[in-house]
Scaffold this motif. Structure first.
Motif, short mmCIF file in Angstrom:
data_model
loop_
_atom_site.label_atom_id
_atom_site.label_comp_id
_atom_site.label_asym_id
_atom_site.label_seq_id
_atom_site.Cartn_x
_atom_site.Cartn_y
_atom_site.Cartn_z
N LYS A 587 59.39 48.86 -12.07
CA LYS A 587 59.50 49.98 -11.14
C LYS A 587 60.91 50.03 -10.56
O LYS A 587 61.50 49.00 -10.26
CB LYS A 587 58.48 49.84 -10.01
CG LYS A 587 58.42 51.04 -9.07
CD LYS A 587 57.33 50.87 -8.02
CE LYS A 587 57.27 52.08 -7.08
NZ LYS A 587 56.23 51.92 -6.04
N GLU A 589 63.28 52.04 -7.54
CA GLU A 589 63.31 52.89 -6.35
C GLU A 589 64.74 52.96 -5.83
O GLU A 589 65.43 51.94 -5.76
CB GLU A 589 62.40 52.31 -5.25
CG GLU A 589 60.94 52.14 -5.64
CD GLU A 589 60.16 51.38 -4.59
OE1 GLU A 589 59.85 51.99 -3.55
OE2 GLU A 589 59.91 50.17 -4.80
N TRP A 590 65.17 54.15 -5.46
CA TRP A 590 66.51 54.36 -4.92
C TRP A 590 66.44 54.37 -3.40
O TRP A 590 65.66 55.12 -2.81
CB TRP A 590 67.10 55.67 -5.43
CG TRP A 590 67.22 55.70 -6.93
CD1 TRP A 590 66.34 56.22 -7.82
CD2 TRP A 590 68.28 55.14 -7.69
NE1 TRP A 590 66.78 56.03 -9.10
CE2 TRP A 590 67.98 55.36 -9.05
CE3 TRP A 590 69.46 54.46 -7.36
CZ2 TRP A 590 68.82 54.96 -10.08
CZ3 TRP A 590 70.29 54.04 -8.39
CH2 TRP A 590 69.97 54.29 -9.73
N ILE A 591 67.27 53.55 -2.75
CA ILE A 591 67.21 53.34 -1.31
C ILE A 591 68.55 53.72 -0.68
O ILE A 591 69.62 53.33 -1.17
CB ILE A 591 66.88 51.87 -0.98
CG1 ILE A 591 65.64 51.40 -1.76
CG2 ILE A 591 66.71 51.69 0.51
CD1 ILE A 591 64.37 52.13 -1.40
N PRO A 597 63.90 55.88 1.12
CA PRO A 597 64.19 56.41 -0.22
C PRO A 597 65.29 57.47 -0.17
O PRO A 597 65.39 58.24 0.78
CB PRO A 597 62.86 56.99 -0.67
CG PRO A 597 61.83 56.25 0.12
CD PRO A 597 62.47 55.99 1.45
N TRP A 625 67.03 43.78 -4.96
CA TRP A 625 67.65 44.94 -4.31
C TRP A 625 69.16 44.86 -4.57
O TRP A 625 69.83 43.94 -4.14
CB TRP A 625 67.34 44.90 -2.82
CG TRP A 625 67.84 46.07 -2.02
CD1 TRP A 625 68.00 47.34 -2.43
CD2 TRP A 625 68.23 46.01 -0.64
NE1 TRP A 625 68.46 48.12 -1.40
CE2 TRP A 625 68.62 47.33 -0.28
CE3 TRP A 625 68.29 45.00 0.33
CZ2 TRP A 625 69.05 47.65 0.99
CZ3 TRP A 625 68.72 45.32 1.60
CH2 TRP A 625 69.09 46.64 1.93
#
Length: 675
Positions: A587, A589-591, A597, A625
């Protein structure tokens, strides 16, 4: 002079010189010649016998010459029509090197007599035997202790580009080994390479090569080696005594040390250059077949005066035979192809199903090697990044330029930067190629070194004696306030930090990373971004120790260890990629810097300086991360998932964990392992 040797019909294959029970079988391809001659030379370089080939079958001239032995010096002469406007360049006065020669008596130096014609186009009758290194009958065997191909997992591969002379010239080793094949595998050389943690040595060209006419006239010489005269013979310049044995020993030594070994091969052109330049092999044997031409003129898609006609069966066979020789006998594990689009051209246009590319991929030996393509030339439609068939990794200049622009602070770059460090899936498309097909790099031999990328705003190529006009004009570089060397500690610190940011981006990006040898030493070429003719301290690596170099080297080692421990950083298995439909999906996810997000508005910000991505492995065991921040102002970033057990796996200077936040005092890269 001894009696002329007896001759039998012999065999058309294998091509070249092959020792038999009674002598030596010679075979050479030429469809347009009316007669080929074998010229035998004694150890004093005197031509003793000129023997016409006895048989001609399907474009191959062949015969067995009795009572000729291993070590015999020889060359060819070719007779036929001389008509440059028809690409027929036969001139019996020009001695020719066997394209399949495994050993030569020395190097080739440019001389005006080597041309088959005078500047006015008329036939040049001057004999060139005294200028040409002689081919040597030699049986080269695979060493008894040769290793099978090195086993390197794609997600762990890291290429290290190494110039044989430049790497070893300044090492603290025996003087006779400096700048040689054997110097590369000295204890000091091997120790340094192993300490870096790289997997793969990419050797710059070691085929026998020549210096170009214009460099010869300027008193310079070709240093990089991208100007071959033969595709089988290792160059003499890097040898103590025997280039064949010593090159083979170097390759074996690198493999015994645990490295995968690739060689940079130049199959796109030769040192014969333009039609009115040197004739020493291919041009004299069968110019119209070996080189591309149209309407009576050369097609110079390489910018080097000629380009090999890889659409012709004889040339496809020659290149594949050369590759198999370097794999099976010399021991390499793969190839990096210079100007690869030329290799994929049919009549003129590039095709992924061209004869040579398909021949390589169907070959059970060659297709099992590591194949790295430089996916461009200067011909029509010469930019083909992402369009080579599966089986070839491709050098990705889109990655290089975008990463440089991001860290320079360019606007409107954040979306493309994300695309590049996630494997350039717009180029290496989902469902067809994995991200590892993208060979990511910041610096290569042609261009600035990493040190110079952060130290110079403009190229400084005056030593090349072309009025500083050669080399790229737009290097996407920055000097942080001073051009070249400076004693300003603030600028020095900024430059070092920028180098670390580049290395961290490269080695934590999806794809296959490529390092330029010497970048770990902060090697400078004094702003020269085209040092192909600088065979001197400009290009020879310096091995003096310093805190800066120690930090660069340890950073590379640490990042490669992390990459190996966490393969998701090299290749993430995406749910929407059919290529991974049989695997459990990771998975992504862009943070944003708020810990939330990334929104559409965030992505649209033209001056956005922060981007981060959260990787969660398919088995949910690991969350990583990865953060990039390019502004030199302090920034506190809340953790994507707050926990007291967060671990900072990697950080550039000025990045730390403070009060459950990630603190940046300046631009930097960080990798955090979340619980």
């Amino acid at each position: 002079m001894s009696l002329a040797p007896l001759v039998r019909t012999g065999n058309a294959f294998p091509l070249g010189a092959t020792v038999t029970a009674d002598g030596v079988n010679f075979a050479v391809a030429s469809e347009d010649a009316t007669q080929i001659y074998l010229c035998l030379f004694n150890d004093n370089d005197e031509e003793e016998h000129v023997i016409p080939f006895a048989s001609h079958h399907r474009g191959i001239w062949h015969m067995e010459v009795l009572n000729v032995h291993e070590g015999q010096r020889y060359g060819f002469r070719a007779e036929g029509i001389f008509s440059p406007d028809k690409q027929l360049m036969f001139n019996r006065h020009k001695l020719l090197i066997d394209p399949y020669a495994k050993s030569l008596t020395g190097t080739l130096e440019w001389h005006p007599d080597l041309s088959s014609m005078y500047p006015d186009g008329h036939f040049n009758p001057i004999d060139t035997a005294h200028h040409i290194p002689k081919s040597i009958v030699r049986t080269v065997s695979r060493p008894n202790d040769a290793l099978i191909r090195a086993s390197v997992k794609g997600a762990e591969r890291c290429l290290y580009e190494l110039h044989i002379k430049g790497f070893s010239k300044n090492l603290d080793i025996a003087p006779k080994l400096k700048g040689t094949y054997l110097g590369v595998i000295s204890d000091q050389g091997i120790s340094h390479l192993k300490e870096l943690g790289i997997t793969t040595i990419q050797l710059m060209p070691c085929f026998a090569f020549a210096t170009e006419k214009h460099l010869h006239q300027l008193g310079l010489q070709n240093y990089w080696g991208y100007n071959p005269i033969n595709f089988f013979t290792p160059d003499h310049r890097y040898a103590v005594n025997d280039p064949v044995l010593e090159c083979q020993t170097m390759i074996l030594g690198l493999k015994k040390a645990g490295f995968e070994v690739l060689i940079d091969v130049v199959y796109n052109h030769t040192a014969e250059s333009e039609l009115d330049q040197s004739t020493f092999s291919f041009r004299g044997l069968d110019n119209a077949r070996y080189y591309r031409h149209s309407d009576g003129k050369y097609l110079n898609y390489t910018g080097c005066g000629n380009c090999i006609n890889t659409y012709h069966p004889a040339t496809v066979r020659l290149i594949c035979d050369s590759m198999r020789y370097w794999v099976e006998i010399m021991g390499v594990d793969g190839f990096r192809f210079d100007l690869g689009v030329d290799l994929g051209r049919e009549h003129h246009e590039f095709s992924a199903t061209s004869p040579l590319l398909q021949a390589i991929l169907q070959d059970p030996i060659l297709s099992d090697t590591c194949l790295v393509m430089e996916p461009w030339d200067i011909g029509p439609n010469g930019y083909q990044v992402g369009n080579f068939p599966r089986g070839f990794l491709e050098c990705n200049d889109k990655y290089r330029d975008t990463v440089r622009r991001f860290w320079r602070g360019d606007e409107d770059i954040i979306g493309e930067f994300a695309t590049r460090f996630m494997g350039s899936r717009d180029v290496f498309h989902k469902g067809y190629k994995c991200a590892l097909h993208s060979v990511n790099y910041i610096s290569y031999h042609d261009g600035y070194t990493l040190h110079d990328l952060v130290s110079y705003h403009r190229r400084h190529n005056h030593a090349n004696m072309e009025n500083n006009r050669d080399g790229h004009g737009d290097n996407i570089s920055q000097n942080f306030g001073a051009e070249g060397p400076t004693k300003d500690k603030r600028i020095q610190s900024q430059r070092l930090n920028q180098q670390l940011c580049f290395l961290a981006t490269l080695l934590l990006s999806q794809g296959t990373p490529h390092l330029l040898g010497g970048d770990e030493l902060s090697h400078s070429q004094n702003g020269n971004n085209n040092a192909y003719c600088q065979d001197n301290q400009t290009t020879w690596l310096s091995w003096h120790t310093s805190q800066e170099r120690a930090l660069l080297q340890s950073t590379i080692k640490k990042l490669l260890d992390i990459r190996k421990a966490h393969p998701v950083l090299a290749e993430v298995f995406l749910e929407d990629d059919p290529l991974y439909q049989y695997k459990d999906s990771d998975k992504v996810e862009w943070i944003s810097e708020t810990g939330m997000p990334m929104s559409n508005e965030n992505w649209a910000e033209s001056e956005r300086d922060f981007i981060s991505v959260l990787f969660t492995t398919a088995n949910l065991s690991t969350q990583l991360w990865l953060i990039f921040y390019r502004e030199d102002q302090a920034l506190n970033v809340p953790f994507a998932k707050s926990s007291p057990t967060c671990e900072l796996l990697f950080n550039t200077p000025g990045v730390s964990i403070q009060n459950d936040r990630l603190h940046f005092s300046q631009r930097g890269v960080a990798l955090v392992k979340l619980p």
